[in-house]
Design an enzyme around this catalytic site. Structure first.
Site, PDB file in Angstrom:
ATOM      1  N   ALA A 127      44.894  39.742  41.075  1.00  0.00           N
ATOM      2  CA  ALA A 127      46.267  39.527  41.517  1.00  0.00           C
ATOM      3  C   ALA A 127      46.296  38.359  42.495  1.00  0.00           C
ATOM      4  CB  ALA A 127      46.806  40.781  42.197  1.00  0.00           C
ATOM      5  N   MET A 128      47.516  37.839  42.742  1.00  0.00           N
ATOM      6  CA  MET A 128      47.643  36.644  43.568  1.00  0.00           C
ATOM      7  C   MET A 128      48.823  36.771  44.525  1.00  0.00           C
ATOM      8  SD  MET A 128      46.566  33.654  44.335  1.00  0.00           S
ATOM      9  CE  MET A 128      47.371  32.696  45.616  1.00  0.00           C
ATOM     10  N   GLU A 129      48.569  36.366  45.775  1.00  0.00           N
ATOM     11  CA  GLU A 129      49.493  36.618  46.877  1.00  0.00           C
ATOM     12  C   GLU A 129      50.562  35.548  47.095  1.00  0.00           C
ATOM     13  OE1 GLU A 129      46.227  35.702  47.189  1.00  0.00           O
ATOM     14  OE2 GLU A 129      45.898  34.448  48.954  1.00  0.00           O
ATOM     15  N   ASN A 130      50.963  34.772  46.081  1.00  0.00           N
ATOM     16  CA  ASN A 130      52.000  33.753  46.264  1.00  0.00           C
ATOM     17  C   ASN A 130      53.116  34.276  47.163  1.00  0.00           C
ATOM     18  OD1 ASN A 130      50.727  32.385  43.930  1.00  0.00           O
ATOM     19  ND2 ASN A 130      51.649  34.082  42.825  1.00  0.00           N
ATOM     20  N   HIS A 141      46.318  44.727  49.382  1.00  0.00           N
ATOM     21  CA  HIS A 141      45.596  43.488  49.684  1.00  0.00           C
ATOM     22  C   HIS A 141      46.527  42.272  49.560  1.00  0.00           C
ATOM     23  CE1 HIS A 141      41.936  40.846  49.515  1.00  0.00           C
ATOM     24  NE2 HIS A 141      42.759  40.083  48.823  1.00  0.00           N
ATOM     25  N   GLU A 142      47.207  42.184  48.429  1.00  0.00           N
ATOM     26  CA  GLU A 142      48.073  41.004  48.232  1.00  0.00           C
ATOM     27  C   GLU A 142      49.229  41.032  49.228  1.00  0.00           C
ATOM     28  OE1 GLU A 142      46.532  38.995  46.625  1.00  0.00           O
ATOM     29  OE2 GLU A 142      45.269  40.278  45.370  1.00  0.00           O
ATOM     30  N   HIS A 192      48.093  39.855  52.627  1.00  0.00           N
ATOM     31  CA  HIS A 192      47.919  38.396  52.704  1.00  0.00           C
ATOM     32  C   HIS A 192      49.164  37.705  53.273  1.00  0.00           C
ATOM     33  CE1 HIS A 192      44.056  37.202  51.159  1.00  0.00           C
ATOM     34  NE2 HIS A 192      44.224  37.659  49.935  1.00  0.00           N
TER      35      HIS A 192
HETATM   36  N1  BES Z   1      43.763  35.154  46.377  1.00  0.00           N
HETATM   37  C1  BES Z   1      43.139  36.075  45.507  1.00  0.00           C
HETATM   38  C2  BES Z   1      43.357  35.824  44.063  1.00  0.00           C
HETATM   39  C3  BES Z   1      42.788  34.565  43.465  1.00  0.00           C
HETATM   40  C4  BES Z   1      41.588  34.062  43.860  1.00  0.00           C
HETATM   41  C5  BES Z   1      43.440  33.956  42.476  1.00  0.00           C
HETATM   42  C6  BES Z   1      41.097  32.905  43.282  1.00  0.00           C
HETATM   43  C7  BES Z   1      42.952  32.818  41.911  1.00  0.00           C
HETATM   44  C8  BES Z   1      41.772  32.290  42.311  1.00  0.00           C
HETATM   45  C9  BES Z   1      43.639  37.492  45.757  1.00  0.00           C
HETATM   46  O1  BES Z   1      44.138  37.742  47.004  1.00  0.00           O
HETATM   47  C10 BES Z   1      42.460  38.368  45.581  1.00  0.00           C
HETATM   48  O2  BES Z   1      41.593  38.320  46.392  1.00  0.00           O
HETATM   49  N2  BES Z   1      42.428  39.146  44.507  1.00  0.00           N
HETATM   50  C11 BES Z   1      41.315  39.969  44.136  1.00  0.00           C
HETATM   51  C12 BES Z   1      41.604  41.421  44.356  1.00  0.00           C
HETATM   52  C13 BES Z   1      41.483  41.848  45.781  1.00  0.00           C
HETATM   53  C14 BES Z   1      41.920  43.259  45.977  1.00  0.00           C
HETATM   54  C15 BES Z   1      40.088  41.695  46.331  1.00  0.00           C
HETATM   55  C16 BES Z   1      41.091  39.721  42.677  1.00  0.00           C
HETATM   56  O3  BES Z   1      41.925  39.071  42.060  1.00  0.00           O
HETATM   57  O4  BES Z   1      40.064  40.146  42.153  1.00  0.00           O
HETATM   58 ZN    ZN Z   2      42.741  38.088  48.492  1.00  0.00          ZN
END
Ligand code: BES
Ligand code: ZN
Length: 875
Positions: free
Chosen positions: A269-272, A304-305, A308
């Site tokens: 997932a992504m925190e945009n 988590h998101e 952020h």
């Molecule tokens: N910022 C990341 C997602 C991300 C990272 C998207 C690199 C694209 C490139 C997000 O906050 C994140 O860390 N997601 C994790 C899950 C989290 C609960 C550890 C993921 O996507 O695995």
């Molecule tokens: Zn993250």
């Protein structure tokens, strides 16, 4: 302009220079056409230093025009070189740079930038995807206010989303078949947090009232038909919002919060900003369609998101070397959230086990790197368990060293001081210590020495030696720490290691917990005045897993069994059991059963399993879980995955056979709670799963039948537990259960991925042919990273097929990675890490993996995958 992958171009932390311009605001216009999208971008640029060239990035963009303050730039005024656009002599006064580019989201299989997923268009900009949308510096220290206009066909794209507040939405005056939406995000943000979604989505709405009384509209957007599966994610979001207010005093800062579920997504997932985008597997779930583990995972990823928004968005990273500033901190925050909502003890065990099986493995292999790396080729390769989970451990150690209250005062200062900034991990540590108003002298450790944790890779080992004077009651503990060499770091220095310990009474009575800070290579602790007795008091060490280190047990077997039965710290109790399980499994894998120890373990298990034994089923299930394969491999002289697999099967068979009456008795006692809705009944289901796997291994036909029935039943947790129990056993129930699961869920891609993974992990003699058939299966979508990871990840976890003695598994994997790399470099380079343990295998096996790595290296690879493969060849 196209992307010319510059080979071996290394980015170094030491080369960091601030961007010489600020870009206070950006206006973006997206005109979505039949196939292409035209992006007009206007950057307000303000020079910060005299006469610097302006450098922008662009990848796979068709540049249509470029204007400066409304005047078309002459070809002589700029240079286009691969993915760089250079304006050598821009004005010394503020100016507007307007570019028009065309992009093709349907041809974009990388799932970075703007791409098509199903019928919708969606974006992923972290880390460097924004340059695939428009020309921009695309670095996290350039913060701007974004205003976005999106124009599209009304029928195909009824929903048009971007960050911030919706200013307006409506039909286009000239053309009623089209409409537009305008979004404004009042907060400064880096380009990696930009997002846009356009599609035919269904909205599920809710709201949250913040503690200061503002109402926030919560909107979840899913594909038509998926609406019934959104309430768990929505509830998780509300719990996250409430928790961040309660624990950190941090409120959400806009009037709306959007979440979109997307099938094709590289990550979780992504925190945009205000427009989180989720892999649909982390949104769509209920008890019938997701396991308890998945529900907990969804809750924690949603949190988590959301977290952020402060740790990442309001305070972002100055550069990508600081990635752990946001990721380590946010993992730490989501771990605490889950611990608060559920069981802190069990959560700590889950996290410790995960760290040992993935981060320790990374730290011991060719891709080992510090939490704060000093160089990289492809930043996407650094979204690792070291940056995330080890990064979170460093923050947890700070909390242990400072104490909860002072630590939280430090966190408050951090969020105040750096709000609106792009910060560094040094800024973070400084704010924590200052906010904790910790005097250097009363700190108990040297902050500069603590920071070595950020720069030194490798997992430290603490050797402990114990001397006991039975007549005087004097206990002497000697500690010696060392960190092994890692690629590029041959010499290591001593670290600050917080060690929480306690002495238990002779019958396991809890003792006072103390903190010892180790910061020398060698040190000694002498405890006087203990009651003299023949045996030293039982030692409970690294309670709560107080540091991410290895240690060697000093306790003898009696002591370990005492701790396993009585330690009041859940982690230390579990860990005592893990030491015993490790010994048992390693002995079996090396062909020499430790019958005495097995007898004693059986005795201990009889005590725990008896109805008057351990009463919490979740605790019991956790105590009975075997250590992970990665952990065990690391302890073998020559790692031998098939032998470990056989050892685990053999031990389960023995346990199931010998303990059968007790296990059945427990099963019956658990049954009435199995149908409770998560989180209730979770422990009962978890324990049922362990018992099934033991009894099934022992050939218990009644359990095989029960497992098969569970696949038809109402609980996904039990259905998957049943499949896992049957998986290692070559029986018709296994084949029927897999078929039945497929028949039931074939229309639901997210769930069917679970089937793909199980099929690929099944240890059959024709396993590789089956995997090939899965990849050609009509329901296999090669563009969905979830599906690719299910099959190839399932194969990598299939000890007999992946590690086949003729090397066919390795070669097959290499060939697949080469294919995946053509379309999706991020997914391929992550997959390539399945070979990272190869140097620890026996010579014949090493030779086979080497062939596969050579095969990979000979192919035309992306920068991402090339970097990983090269590291593995060196390592
Ligand atoms: N910022 C990341 C997602 C991300 C990272 C998207 C690199 C694209 C490139 C997000 O906050 C994140 O860390 N997601 C994790 C899950 C989290 C609960 C550890 C993921 O996507 O695995
Ligand atoms: Zn993250």
């Amino acid at each position: 302009m196209t992307h010319t992958a510059s080979l071996n171009s290394v980015v170094r932390l030491s080369d960091y220079k601030p961007y010489p311009f600020s870009i206070p605001s950006i206006s973006l216009d997206f005109c979505i056409e039949e196939r292409l999208v035209q992006v007009t971008s206007s950057l307000q640029v303000e020079p910060l230093a005299d006469s610097q060239p302006l450098i922008l990035r662009g990848v796979d963009l068709e540049l249509l025009s470029i204007q400066l303050d409304g005047k078309v730039l002459d070809a002589a005024d700029f240079v286009l070189d691969g993915s760089l656009l250079r304006i050598p002599a821009p004005p010394l006064q503020p100016f507007t740079l307007t570019t028009v580019c065309r992009i093709d989201p349907h041809a974009n299989t990388s799932l970075e930038g703007l791409y098509a997923s199903g019928g919708m268009l969606t974006t992923q900009c972290e880390a460097e995807g924004f340059r695939r949308i428009t020309l921009h510096p695309d670095r996290p220290d350039v913060l701007s206010r974004y205003r976005v206009r999106i124009e599209a066909d009304r029928q195909r794209f009824p929903v048009l989303l971007s960050n911030g507040n919706a200013l307006s939405q409506g039909p286009l005056s000239g053309d009623p078949s089209r409409h537009e939406a305008i979004w404004d995000d009042p907060y400064l943000k880096p380009s990696y947090l930009f997002a846009l979604v356009a599609g035919d989505l269904r909205e599920v709405r809710d709201h949250f009232v913040t503690r200061s009384g503002r109402e926030v509209a919560l909107r979840l957007h899913v594909e038509p038909g998926d609406e019934p599966y959104t309430s768990h994610a929505m509830d998780s979001l509300k719990r996250s919002m409430a928790w961040d207010e309660k624990v950190y005093g941090l409120e959400y800062d806009l009037d709306e919060f959007n979440t979109v579920a997307v099938r094709h997504f590289n990550m979780g997932a992504m925190e945009n900003k205000s427009l989180n985008i989720f892999n649909s597997k982390l949104v769509l779930a209920d008890a019938e369609t997701a396991t308890d583990g998945e529900l907990e995972r969804i809750e924690s990823v949603v949190a988590h998101e959301y977290f952020h928004n402060w740790s990442g968005n309001r305070i972002t990273c100055r550069d990508w070397f600081q990635l752990s500033l946001k990721e380590g901190l946010t993992v730490f925050r989501d771990q605490c959230f889950t611990a608060d909502l559920h069981s802190a003890g069990l959560k700590r065990i889950e996290d410790a086990s995960m760290l040992r099986n993935s981060q320790f493995r990374e730290d011991a292999g060719p891709t080992a790197h510090p939490v704060k790396p000093d160089a990289y080729q492809a930043i996407d390769n650094f979204y690792t368990t070291t940056i995330y989970e080890k990064g979170a451990e460093l923050i947890r150690m700070l909390r242990t060293l400072l104490g909860e209250e002072r630590f939280m005062a430090g966190m408050r200062l951090y969020f105040q001081r750096h709000d609106g900034e792009a910060a560094t991990t040094d800024d973070f540590v400084a704010a924590i210590l200052e906010g904790a108003s910790a005097d250097r002298d009363e700190l108990g450790f040297d902050p500069e020495q603590f920071k070595r944790w950020y720069h030194q890779a490798g997992t430290p080992t603490v050797q402990i030696h114990r001397a006991w004077d039975a007549s005087t009651g004097e206990l002497t503990l000697r500690f010696r720490q060392s960190t092994p060499p890692t690629p590029g770091q041959p010499e290591k220095q001593p670290l600050v290691i917080p060690l929480l310990w306690a002495l238990l009474g002779p019958n396991g009575e809890p003792g006072e917990e103390r903190l010892l800070v180790l910061d020398q290579e060698e040190e000694t602790l002498v405890l006087e005045g203990l009651s003299p007795s023949a045996r030293p008091p039982a030692l409970s060490l690294f309670r709560r897993f107080s540091a991410p280190v290895h240690w060697q047990a000093v306790q003898d077997v009696d002591e370990l069994f005492l701790l396993f039965a009585h330690d009041d710290d859940p982690f230390a109790r579990w860990d005592a059991g893990q030491q015993l399980w490790r010994t048992l499994l390693l002995a079996r894998a090396s062909g020499t059963r430790d019958s005495d120890l097995e007898q004693r373990m059986l005795e201990a298990l009889r005590g725990l399993l008896a109805i008057e034994g351990e009463s919490d089923p979740a605790v019991l299930a956790t105590l009975l879980a075997f250590p992970g394969g990665a952990e065990l491999e690391a302890l073998q002289k020559e790692a031998d995955p098939p032998a470990l697999f056989q050892a685990a099967c053999g031990l389960r068979e023995c346990l199931g056979r010998v303990l059968a009456p007790l296990l059945h008795q427990r099963l019956e006692a658990l049954a009435p709670q199995l149908s409770q809705a998560w989180p209730l009944g979770q422990g009962e289901r978890q324990l049922t799963a362990v018992i099934w796997s033991w009894l099934a291994a022992a050939g218990d036909g009644a359990v095989w039948a029960q497992a098969l029935a569970a696949v038809h039943g109402p609980s996904m947790t039990l259905a998957r537990a049943a499949l896992r129990a049957l998986l290692p056993i070559d029986c018709s129930e296994r084949e029927m259960a897999l078929q039945c699961f497929y028949d039931r869920w074939q229309e639901r891609p997210v769930i069917l991925d679970g089937w793909f993974a199980l099929e690929a992990a099944t240890p059959r003699t024709d396993g590789l042919a089956r995997v090939e058939a899965l990849l050609a299966h009509p329901r296999f979508d090669p563009m969905a990273p979830n599906a690719v990871r299910a099959v190839l990840g399932g194969l990598a976890g299939n000890p007999l097929v992946f590690h086949a003695a003729n090397g066919s598994g390795y070669r097959f994997m290499a060939a697949q990675i080469i294919q995946v790399d053509q379309r999706n470099a991020i997914t391929a380079s992550r997959m390539a890490k399945v070979f990272s343990r190869w140097r620890s295998y026996a010579p014949e096996r090493q030779a086979l993996v080497k062939q596969a790595l050579d095969q990979l290296a000979a192919a035309e690879l992306s920068t991402n995958t090339r970097e990983v493969v090269a590291l593995m060849q060196q390592g």
